[in-house]
Design an enzyme around this catalytic site. Sequence first.
Site, PDB file in Angstrom:
ATOM      1  N   ALA A  34       1.452  11.854 -10.199  1.00  0.00           N
ATOM      2  CA  ALA A  34       2.723  12.548  -9.977  1.00  0.00           C
ATOM      3  C   ALA A  34       3.208  13.202 -11.266  1.00  0.00           C
ATOM      4  CB  ALA A  34       3.774  11.563  -9.464  1.00  0.00           C
ATOM      5  N   CYS A  63       1.782   4.185  -4.234  1.00  0.00           N
ATOM      6  CA  CYS A  63       2.884   4.432  -5.167  1.00  0.00           C
ATOM      7  C   CYS A  63       3.817   3.221  -5.219  1.00  0.00           C
ATOM      8  CB  CYS A  63       3.674   5.675  -4.753  1.00  0.00           C
ATOM      9  SG  CYS A  63       5.024   6.041  -5.907  1.00  0.00           S
ATOM     10  N   GLY A  65      -8.854   2.395 -11.855  1.00  0.00           N
ATOM     11  CA  GLY A  65      -8.144   1.440 -12.701  1.00  0.00           C
ATOM     12  C   GLY A  65      -8.872   1.109 -13.987  1.00  0.00           C
ATOM     13  N   ASP A  66      -8.265   1.468 -15.123  1.00  0.00           N
ATOM     14  CA  ASP A  66      -8.749   1.069 -16.451  1.00  0.00           C
ATOM     15  C   ASP A  66     -10.078   1.692 -16.864  1.00  0.00           C
ATOM     16  OD1 ASP A  66      -6.481  -0.505 -16.538  1.00  0.00           O
ATOM     17  OD2 ASP A  66      -7.527  -2.380 -16.118  1.00  0.00           O
TER      18      ASP A  66
END
Length: 329
Positions: free
Chosen positions: A18, A101, A202-203
């Site tokens: 976003a 979200c 993720g990561d």
Amino acid sequence: MKIGDITLKNPVVLAPMAGVCNPAFRLIAKEFGAGLVCAEMVSDKGILYENERSLKMLYVDEREKPLSLQIFGGERESLVAAAKYVDKHTNADIIDINMGCPVPKITKCDAGAKWLLDPDKIYEMVAATVDAVQKPVTVKMRVGWDEDHIYAVKNAQAVERAGGAAVAVHGRTRVQMYEGTANWDIIKEVKQNVSIPVIGNGDISTPQEAKECLEKYCVDGVMIGRAALGNPWMLYRTVQYLETGEILPEPNAREKMNICMLHMDRLIELKGEDVAVREMRKHAAWYLKGLPKTGSVRNEVNQMTTRDDMGKLLFNYVEQVEEIQQKIS
């Protein structure tokens, strides 16, 4: 990897961030090799009420394709209607539903990560959307709401049962927000329990980590988000490493500022100079990350109001860095 009838050139996907993933940045990500780019989420109600800002967010440059447009909402009727609008009135390739979200203003509307608590709702909402559109429908979700409510496997199975073409799984819970570490073991468990493509998220901050996630956790694709901010080379270097095994060098200061200016010029075309330059302050700080002696220039970036002043500041910095490096060599 195929998502419905859409074939991706490689398994590297730009996450739908976003406030970041507008056409200016998405096109750079595509030019740097991403197999799929995802647009930032758009409200179903904003689309249906023909909110000017929301409709502008549905613009897709043909050069970005294949592209996934993401919508969010908490009510079946409005979500399906928004999906129909995207299906008929945009040139996106894929419609993605946001189930990840964590922001309170989104979850309070029964949207985003709030879905994670109810696999039955997921099935109903995704099935209704799939039935209403021609484009492939995918879902971006988190592993769960909190440590006590991790329904990742059930939720992904609901997506598959409903006709979803793929699922992207972020390895954090809603409660974690963007803190802590992503749990890739749960992502692997999801992959083992569905037959549709699973994209892990993720990561991932290096090409080596991307390759490890593909191999160790058996996912079909890797979604890169924050590591690409101000650093589309992360996407390019990851694609190259997966294809050739070669780790390409990090960009130098001049290379980074050249792309930063390209990014700003494209943003100016989209939003006008005043808005674009203000937005570029955060991006410029990201482009400067990892470079030497950026303290003062990072502070000054936040005072810039014109394209030319921003460019002058950034390239003065580049010249200073290059002078220091010449003296050292």
